[in-house]
Scaffold this motif. Structure first.
Motif, PDB file in Angstrom:
ATOM      1  N   GLY A 170       0.788  -1.225   0.000  1.00 61.63           N
ATOM      2  CA  GLY A 170       0.000   0.000   0.000  1.00 61.63           C
ATOM      3  C   GLY A 170       0.821   1.277   0.000  1.00 61.63           C
ATOM      4  O   GLY A 170       2.029   1.285   0.249  1.00 61.63           O
ATOM      5  N   TRP A 171       0.131   2.383  -0.294  1.00 60.40           N
ATOM      6  CA  TRP A 171       0.708   3.722  -0.284  1.00 60.40           C
ATOM      7  C   TRP A 171       1.777   3.915  -1.345  1.00 60.40           C
ATOM      8  O   TRP A 171       2.732   4.651  -1.158  1.00 60.40           O
ATOM      9  CB  TRP A 171       1.269   4.065   1.097  1.00 60.40           C
ATOM     10  CG  TRP A 171       0.243   4.087   2.161  1.00 60.40           C
ATOM     11  CD1 TRP A 171      -0.150   3.036   2.937  1.00 60.40           C
ATOM     12  CD2 TRP A 171      -0.561   5.201   2.573  1.00 60.40           C
ATOM     13  NE1 TRP A 171      -1.144   3.417   3.809  1.00 60.40           N
ATOM     14  CE2 TRP A 171      -1.415   4.754   3.608  1.00 60.40           C
ATOM     15  CE3 TRP A 171      -0.632   6.539   2.167  1.00 60.40           C
ATOM     16  CZ2 TRP A 171      -2.325   5.592   4.238  1.00 60.40           C
ATOM     17  CZ3 TRP A 171      -1.539   7.374   2.799  1.00 60.40           C
ATOM     18  CH2 TRP A 171      -2.373   6.902   3.822  1.00 60.40           C
ATOM     19  N   LYS A 172       1.603   3.268  -2.485  1.00 59.15           N
ATOM     20  CA  LYS A 172       2.556   3.448  -3.576  1.00 59.15           C
ATOM     21  C   LYS A 172       1.845   4.012  -4.810  1.00 59.15           C
ATOM     22  O   LYS A 172       0.725   3.630  -5.119  1.00 59.15           O
ATOM     23  CB  LYS A 172       3.236   2.122  -3.932  1.00 59.15           C
ATOM     24  CG  LYS A 172       4.177   1.603  -2.857  1.00 59.15           C
ATOM     25  CD  LYS A 172       4.873   0.336  -3.322  1.00 59.15           C
ATOM     26  CE  LYS A 172       5.876  -0.140  -2.275  1.00 59.15           C
ATOM     27  NZ  LYS A 172       5.224  -0.602  -1.047  1.00 59.15           N
ATOM     28  N   ASP A 173       2.525   4.929  -5.499  1.00 56.42           N
ATOM     29  CA  ASP A 173       2.025   5.453  -6.764  1.00 56.42           C
ATOM     30  C   ASP A 173       2.445   4.516  -7.886  1.00 56.42           C
ATOM     31  O   ASP A 173       3.623   4.130  -7.989  1.00 56.42           O
ATOM     32  CB  ASP A 173       2.604   6.842  -7.046  1.00 56.42           C
ATOM     33  CG  ASP A 173       1.914   7.934  -6.246  1.00 56.42           C
ATOM     34  OD1 ASP A 173       0.802   7.693  -5.739  1.00 56.42           O
ATOM     35  OD2 ASP A 173       2.494   9.036  -6.136  1.00 56.42           O
ATOM     36  N   LEU A 174       1.482   4.168  -8.739  1.00 55.06           N
ATOM     37  CA  LEU A 174       1.761   3.301  -9.872  1.00 55.06           C
ATOM     38  C   LEU A 174       1.350   3.979 -11.170  1.00 55.06           C
ATOM     39  O   LEU A 174       0.277   4.584 -11.253  1.00 55.06           O
ATOM     40  CB  LEU A 174       1.001   1.972  -9.748  1.00 55.06           C
ATOM     41  CG  LEU A 174       1.227   1.116  -8.509  1.00 55.06           C
ATOM     42  CD1 LEU A 174       0.405  -0.165  -8.614  1.00 55.06           C
ATOM     43  CD2 LEU A 174       2.695   0.794  -8.325  1.00 55.06           C
ATOM     44  N   TYR A 175       2.202   3.866 -12.151  1.00 53.65           N
ATOM     45  CA  TYR A 175       1.862   4.249 -13.506  1.00 53.65           C
ATOM     46  C   TYR A 175       1.668   2.959 -14.310  1.00 53.65           C
ATOM     47  O   TYR A 175       1.935   1.862 -13.813  1.00 53.65           O
ATOM     48  CB  TYR A 175       2.968   5.113 -14.113  1.00 53.65           C
ATOM     49  CG  TYR A 175       3.178   6.402 -13.344  1.00 53.65           C
ATOM     50  CD1 TYR A 175       2.475   7.556 -13.683  1.00 53.65           C
ATOM     51  CD2 TYR A 175       4.059   6.452 -12.256  1.00 53.65           C
ATOM     52  CE1 TYR A 175       2.646   8.738 -12.963  1.00 53.65           C
ATOM     53  CE2 TYR A 175       4.239   7.622 -11.533  1.00 53.65           C
ATOM     54  CZ  TYR A 175       3.528   8.758 -11.889  1.00 53.65           C
ATOM     55  OH  TYR A 175       3.686   9.911 -11.165  1.00 53.65           O
ATOM     56  N   LYS A 176       1.180   3.075 -15.535  1.00 53.04           N
ATOM     57  CA  LYS A 176       0.890   1.896 -16.344  1.00 53.04           C
ATOM     58  C   LYS A 176       2.050   0.904 -16.309  1.00 53.04           C
ATOM     59  O   LYS A 176       3.193   1.258 -16.581  1.00 53.04           O
ATOM     60  CB  LYS A 176       0.607   2.306 -17.780  1.00 53.04           C
ATOM     61  CG  LYS A 176       0.254   1.131 -18.695  1.00 53.04           C
ATOM     62  CD  LYS A 176      -0.029   1.594 -20.105  1.00 53.04           C
ATOM     63  CE  LYS A 176      -0.324   0.399 -21.010  1.00 53.04           C
ATOM     64  NZ  LYS A 176      -0.596   0.826 -22.406  1.00 53.04           N
ATOM     65  N   GLY A 177       1.739  -0.326 -15.927  1.00 50.35           N
ATOM     66  CA  GLY A 177       2.745  -1.375 -15.832  1.00 50.35           C
ATOM     67  C   GLY A 177       3.380  -1.500 -14.466  1.00 50.35           C
ATOM     68  O   GLY A 177       4.119  -2.455 -14.207  1.00 50.35           O
ATOM     69  N   GLY A 178       3.079  -0.549 -13.551  1.00 50.98           N
ATOM     70  CA  GLY A 178       3.688  -0.570 -12.218  1.00 50.98           C
ATOM     71  C   GLY A 178       3.103  -1.650 -11.321  1.00 50.98           C
ATOM     72  O   GLY A 178       1.973  -2.115 -11.511  1.00 50.98           O
ATOM     73  N   ASN A 179       3.858  -2.031 -10.291  1.00 53.14           N
ATOM     74  CA  ASN A 179       3.470  -3.112  -9.393  1.00 53.14           C
ATOM     75  C   ASN A 179       3.724  -2.720  -7.943  1.00 53.14           C
ATOM     76  O   ASN A 179       4.740  -2.099  -7.626  1.00 53.14           O
ATOM     77  CB  ASN A 179       4.258  -4.384  -9.723  1.00 53.14           C
ATOM     78  CG  ASN A 179       3.994  -5.496  -8.725  1.00 53.14           C
ATOM     79  OD1 ASN A 179       2.914  -6.078  -8.689  1.00 53.14           O
ATOM     80  ND2 ASN A 179       4.987  -5.794  -7.898  1.00 53.14           N
ATOM     81  N   ASP A 180       2.779  -3.055  -7.081  1.00 52.04           N
ATOM     82  CA  ASP A 180       2.961  -2.901  -5.634  1.00 52.04           C
ATOM     83  C   ASP A 180       2.786  -4.270  -4.999  1.00 52.04           C
ATOM     84  O   ASP A 180       1.736  -4.896  -5.137  1.00 52.04           O
ATOM     85  CB  ASP A 180       1.926  -1.924  -5.070  1.00 52.04           C
ATOM     86  CG  ASP A 180       2.112  -1.670  -3.572  1.00 52.04           C
ATOM     87  OD1 ASP A 180       3.075  -2.204  -2.990  1.00 52.04           O
ATOM     88  OD2 ASP A 180       1.287  -0.934  -2.998  1.00 52.04           O
ATOM     89  N   SER A 181       3.821  -4.744  -4.324  1.00 51.82           N
ATOM     90  CA  SER A 181       3.769  -6.042  -3.647  1.00 51.82           C
ATOM     91  C   SER A 181       4.205  -5.863  -2.204  1.00 51.82           C
ATOM     92  O   SER A 181       5.174  -5.155  -1.933  1.00 51.82           O
ATOM     93  CB  SER A 181       4.684  -7.059  -4.337  1.00 51.82           C
ATOM     94  OG  SER A 181       4.278  -7.299  -5.667  1.00 51.82           O
ATOM     95  N   GLY A 182       3.497  -6.496  -1.290  1.00 53.59           N
ATOM     96  CA  GLY A 182       3.865  -6.389   0.111  1.00 53.59           C
ATOM     97  C   GLY A 182       2.957  -7.199   0.999  1.00 53.59           C
ATOM     98  O   GLY A 182       2.008  -7.852   0.541  1.00 53.59           O
ATOM     99  N   LYS A 183       3.237  -7.139   2.297  1.00 51.15           N
ATOM    100  CA  LYS A 183       2.504  -7.940   3.263  1.00 51.15           C
ATOM    101  C   LYS A 183       1.306  -7.190   3.828  1.00 51.15           C
ATOM    102  O   LYS A 183       1.318  -5.969   3.968  1.00 51.15           O
ATOM    103  CB  LYS A 183       3.435  -8.364   4.400  1.00 51.15           C
ATOM    104  CG  LYS A 183       4.535  -9.323   3.954  1.00 51.15           C
ATOM    105  CD  LYS A 183       5.305  -9.859   5.135  1.00 51.15           C
ATOM    106  CE  LYS A 183       6.346 -10.869   4.681  1.00 51.15           C
ATOM    107  NZ  LYS A 183       5.733 -12.046   4.012  1.00 51.15           N
ATOM    108  N   VAL A 184       0.274  -7.974   4.166  1.00 53.34           N
ATOM    109  CA  VAL A 184      -0.926  -7.465   4.827  1.00 53.34           C
ATOM    110  C   VAL A 184      -1.181  -8.343   6.048  1.00 53.34           C
ATOM    111  O   VAL A 184      -1.082  -9.563   5.975  1.00 53.34           O
ATOM    112  CB  VAL A 184      -2.157  -7.514   3.888  1.00 53.34           C
ATOM    113  CG1 VAL A 184      -3.413  -7.064   4.621  1.00 53.34           C
ATOM    114  CG2 VAL A 184      -1.919  -6.653   2.655  1.00 53.34           C
ATOM    115  N   GLY A 185      -1.485  -7.716   7.181  1.00 53.53           N
ATOM    116  CA  GLY A 185      -1.819  -8.465   8.394  1.00 53.53           C
ATOM    117  C   GLY A 185      -3.174  -8.034   8.919  1.00 53.53           C
ATOM    118  O   GLY A 185      -3.441  -6.837   9.059  1.00 53.53           O
ATOM    119  N   LEU A 186      -4.052  -9.005   9.206  1.00 50.69           N
ATOM    120  CA  LEU A 186      -5.402  -8.713   9.676  1.00 50.69           C
ATOM    121  C   LEU A 186      -5.793  -9.669  10.792  1.00 50.69           C
ATOM    122  O   LEU A 186      -5.286 -10.794  10.879  1.00 50.69           O
ATOM    123  CB  LEU A 186      -6.411  -8.850   8.524  1.00 50.69           C
ATOM    124  CG  LEU A 186      -6.229  -7.899   7.337  1.00 50.69           C
ATOM    125  CD1 LEU A 186      -7.079  -8.367   6.155  1.00 50.69           C
ATOM    126  CD2 LEU A 186      -6.585  -6.482   7.725  1.00 50.69           C
TER     127      LEU A 186
END
Length: 210
Positions: A170-186
């Protein structure tokens, strides 16, 4: 309530209210490109025509582990002009219970144990902006990630997971083709068949955790 729900900008909310309000079709396919069943598993909202199977990604037909979901999103530029995009999301590496809290404590000693009757679940989430603007970013903080218990209730979050710097989704800016990968805890009910709802406030996609 998931913490991402607090950061929605007024302009973005207004943009969505001005939109038609119809959710996007969802396409689900196997993450493995080598799978012989990939083509057969790829489906769209045409599944709604079946009396026995609801559309893919619905709560009654959630995305399985090892599959990804693709749908259209609506966002805006700095002046709140509407922009259209397409995203693909994937959930993987799911751990729950004691293993999850142990990993959280290793990441940050100030993470708290889940309340009685509940457990932590941690998973990796990936979002790719397949189609979108080359000049105006899509920010992944606009994606809502909400646990829904088997009784149909949203699972309130009394505390939030903290991971090592740079490893949370989360909290990442993406342009076409961009990727955000990371962990989520709930926090979810212990042993429950909880689903994860991923939403851009227009289209919701449900994922299995088992």
């Amino acid at each position: 309530m998931n913490k991402f729900k607090y950061i929605t900008l007024l302009g973005f909310s207004s943009l969505l209210l001005a939109a038609c309000g119809e959710s996007s079709d969802v396409t689900v396919e196997s993450v493995s490109s080598n799978s012989a069943t990939s083509t057969a598993e790829e489906v769209s909202s045409e599944a709604e025509s079946s009396e026995e199977t609801s559309a893919p990604g619905k709560r009654s037909n959630p995305v399985s582990i090892g599959e990804s979901a693709t749908w259209d999103v609506l966002y805006s530029d700095a002046d709140y002009n509407p922009l259209e995009g397409t995203v693909t999301t994937t959930i993987s590496n799911i751990i729950r219970g004691e293993e999850a809290i142990n990993q959280l404590m290793e990441a940050n000693e100030f993470n708290e144990a889940a309340p009685e009757g509940y457990e932590w679940v941690i998973f990796d989430m990936s979002l790719v902006l397949d189609e979108g603007s080359e000049d105006d970013p899509f920010n992944t903080s606009t994606i809502l990630i909400t646990p829904i218990s088997s009784d149909g209730s949203e699972v309130s979050q009394s505390t939030y997971a903290t991971f090592e710097d740079g490893t949370a989704f989360g909290w990442k800016d993406l342009y076409k083709g961009g990727n955000d990968s990371g962990k989520v805890g709930l926090i979810i009910p212990e042993g429950d068949e909880t689903l994860i709802e991923i939403s851009d406030m227009n289209t919701s996609v449900f994922y299995k955790l088992k």
